[in-house]
Scaffold this active site. Structure first.
Site, short mmCIF file in Angstrom:
data_model
loop_
_atom_site.label_atom_id
_atom_site.label_comp_id
_atom_site.label_asym_id
_atom_site.label_seq_id
_atom_site.Cartn_x
_atom_site.Cartn_y
_atom_site.Cartn_z
N ASN B 386 0.81 -1.19 0.00
CA ASN B 386 0.00 0.00 0.00
C ASN B 386 0.86 1.26 0.00
O ASN B 386 1.03 1.90 -1.03
CB ASN B 386 -0.95 -0.03 1.20
CG ASN B 386 -2.00 1.07 1.14
OD1 ASN B 386 -1.88 2.00 0.36
ND2 ASN B 386 -3.02 0.96 1.96
N ASP B 387 1.46 1.57 1.15
CA ASP B 387 2.22 2.82 1.23
C ASP B 387 3.37 2.89 0.24
O ASP B 387 3.69 3.96 -0.27
CB ASP B 387 2.76 3.01 2.65
CG ASP B 387 1.64 3.15 3.67
OD1 ASP B 387 0.57 3.65 3.29
OD2 ASP B 387 1.83 2.75 4.83
N VAL B 388 4.00 1.74 -0.07
CA VAL B 388 5.18 1.76 -0.95
C VAL B 388 4.80 1.99 -2.41
O VAL B 388 5.67 2.10 -3.26
CB VAL B 388 6.02 0.48 -0.81
CG1 VAL B 388 6.55 0.35 0.59
CG2 VAL B 388 5.24 -0.75 -1.22
N PHE B 426 0.35 1.23 6.91
CA PHE B 426 0.93 1.66 8.19
C PHE B 426 0.94 3.17 8.34
O PHE B 426 0.81 3.71 9.43
CB PHE B 426 2.36 1.15 8.31
CG PHE B 426 2.45 -0.32 8.50
CD1 PHE B 426 1.79 -0.92 9.57
CD2 PHE B 426 3.18 -1.11 7.64
CE1 PHE B 426 1.87 -2.29 9.76
CE2 PHE B 426 3.26 -2.47 7.82
CZ PHE B 426 2.60 -3.07 8.87
N ALA B 427 1.07 3.89 7.22
CA ALA B 427 1.16 5.35 7.30
C ALA B 427 -0.21 5.97 7.62
O ALA B 427 -0.29 7.14 7.98
CB ALA B 427 1.71 5.93 6.01
#
Lengths: 102, 460
Positions: B386-388, B426-427
């Site tokens: 997701n965040d990456v 996570f972010a």
């Protein structure tokens, strides 16, 4: 051995470590960590001297615990690294992977 | 040649083998041999040490070595590749604990014999604090990675940590000033243990790769400072090598996450939310798809890039993905994997998981190699990441992940995102990629979804 010589060794080894590791590709970071972790179990040789000295009961028992813990670190670390790296060999004729050397 | 020289020469051989071993670990072809060289170095070091004349009671050693070997082999053979970060954290902790015990025992002995000098006491104090922090910090990291610890600490925990750090400094000074009283040393170990615990407790999932790398480095430094207590060259050299390698990995991980190691340790987690509201980003713009449709798209693709994230490991989907890659390759489609440096829970974790699923490491592209090729890619499959892959890192300067290097999957012709739901990573921020015109969402468990695609492909 004087403190200065020890410090010299320490600093030179740090430079060497940096040089050795900077070029490692990300593919190998996990095995590198578990392998270097096993090497940091080198405390084991200090533990052997402490536990084997039989100086007094307390130090012998501390030494025994240290030997056991450091051995877990060393043996487990090298075995698990070997297990991981066995999977990284390019898949051609598959050689039987020896799993337990340490 | 006297006995001391013989031992020193043995240690020189050990140190050389460690250096050659680490060098070997740097290339896939030589890595396995490198590991064996390291193990050989350790064996030489142990055998040489056993000849030391100070050793009188061998049965204690035999018992310790036997118990440790049995537990070590058991853990190493049983562990699942997805749990590798936990195991490394645990081993780290044992290394730290062993260093504390050795330094403590040697210090007591030196005090008894009246042989304490400044070097011994300073090094013992350093080992006590570094080793204790490594031990409890690693145990907490282990528990967090196993997801058996969800405590994130209390308000003001950073202040408490700062105070504890100062107290430990004071105690370290007392160890040096008043070496006759070994209570100072044990008090230092206790404070260090609490400090290690409280430093790692507030650190969350995404930052774990940095923490593991840092603890790895600390375990090396602990060994090195033990070497200063014992005046042992091999401990100093080997510990320094490991300490340096851990620092480098910490640095690489920090850069990949756009954070400094210090901010991971001492700053609060990045604030969730940013400028964007999830409803605003997603409303009406999400296109859902099905496994059958994905299979049809894949059948006509020439080049497919798979972007795995930690979600893949959680879903244990690596073998299904490997199967998918084989099916596509049988259809003359080029399949490569794009790996973000923090795709797993420790540096390089994703590579190990894919290697376990028999995916050739030559098909794994690093971020820098992968990004320019997305534009020539027909289909990018984002699996449990997701965040990456969040483009707002590049486009939104107010985003909490602004500036973080990400995989630019949006450049591919079609992006298929396999994910359980639209929940944030996570972010804690929404991902505009999911709302992009060329993005299709396949909701569901990663393994089940990929298996369904495989089935549709095989039937089609």
């Amino acid at each position: 051995m004087t403190l200065v010589i020890s410090l010299t060794l320490f600093v030179l080894a740090v430079f060497l470590g940096v040089e050795l590791i900077t070029k490692v590709p990300p593919t190998l970071h996990t095995p590198l960590m578990s392998g270097s972790n096993a090497i940091s179990g080198i405390t084991l040789i200090g533990a052997l001297v402490s536990a084997g000295a039989d100086h007094r009961a307390l130090t012998t028992w501390l030494g025994f615990a240290a030997v056991a813990l450091a051995t877990i670190n060393v043996v487990g670390g090298f075995v698990v690294t070997n297990r991981m790296l066995a999977m990284f060999t390019t898949r051609k004729p598959k050689r039987p992977a020896a799993e337990t050397e340490a | 040649m006297n006995r001391a020289d013989f031992i020193e020469l043995g240690y020189l051989v050990g140190a050389s083998l460690f250096i050659l071993g680490l060098k070997g670990l740097g290339r896939p072809r030589t890595a396995r041999r490198g590991n064996l060289l390291g193990a050989a170095g350790m064996l030489v070091a142990i055998l040489v040490t056993l000849i030391d004349q100070a050793i009188v009671s061998y049965w204690v050693l035999a018992a310790g070595l036997a118990v440790g070997s049995a537990i070590g082999v058991l853990l190493a053979v049983k562990v699942q590749m997805t749990s590798m970060p936990e195991l490394v954290a645990l081993f780290n902790g044992f290394g730290g604990a062993a260093s504390v015990l050795v330094a403590g025992a040697s210090f007591i002995e030196a005090v008894d014999l009246g042989l304490v000098d400044d070097q011994t006491s300073v090094a013992a104090a350093a080992t006590a604090i570094i080793g204790a922090v490594t031990f409890t910090g690693s145990v907490v990291a282990f528990a967090k990675l196993r997801e058996s610890l969800h405590w994130h600490g209390f308000a003001g925990i950073r202040i408490v940590n700062a105070v504890l750090a100062l107290v430990s400094l004071g105690l370290a000074v007392m160890v040096v000033v008043d070496p006759g009283n070994t209570m100072w040393l044990w008090a230092l170990v206790a404070v260090g243990a609490v400090l290690g615990l409280l430093v790692v407790v507030p650190i969350g999932g995404a930052d774990m790769p940095v923490v593991i790398a840092l603890l790895n480095s600390l375990s090396g430094l602990a060994a090195s400072s033990t070497g200063f207590v014992l005046d042992n060259t091999l401990l100093i050299i080997a510990g320094a090598l490991v300490g340096a390698s851990g620092i480098i990995l910490t640095q690489i991980m920090s850069v990949a996450m756009n954070r400094s190691a210090l901010s991971v340790l001492f700053a609060d987690a990045p604030s969730a939310g940013g400028g964007m509201d999830a409803d605003e980003v997603y409303a009406g713009k999400i296109t859902k798809t099905s496994a059958e449709e994905v299979a049809m798209i894949l059948e006509t693709a020439n080049r497919v890039m798979i972007v795995p994230g930690y979600g893949l490991a959680v879903a244990q989907a690596q073998h299904a993905v490997s199967e998918l890659a084989k099916l596509l390759e049988a259809n003359d489609t080029e399949v490569v994997f794009a790996i973000h440096p923090v795709a797993g829970r420790m540096p390089g974790h994703m590579n190990v998981l894919l290697a376990e699923a028999e995916i050739d490491y030559e098909k794994l592209l690093e971020m820098d190699a992968a990004n320019p090729t997305f534009a020539q890619t027909d289909v990018a499959i984002v699996l449990g990441a997701n965040d990456v892959v969040n483009p707002s890192a590049n486009t939104d300067p107010d985003s909490p992940i602004a500036g973080m290097p990400v995989l630019e999957v949006g450049d591919a012709q079609t992006v298929i995102v396999i994910k359980r739901s639209l929940s944030p990573g996570f972010a804690g921020i929404p991902n505009p990629l999911f709302a992009a015109d060329n993005a299709l969402m396949l909701f569901g468990d990663g393994k089940a979804a990929v298996t369904a695609i495989n089935k549709a492909l095989a039937e089609g």
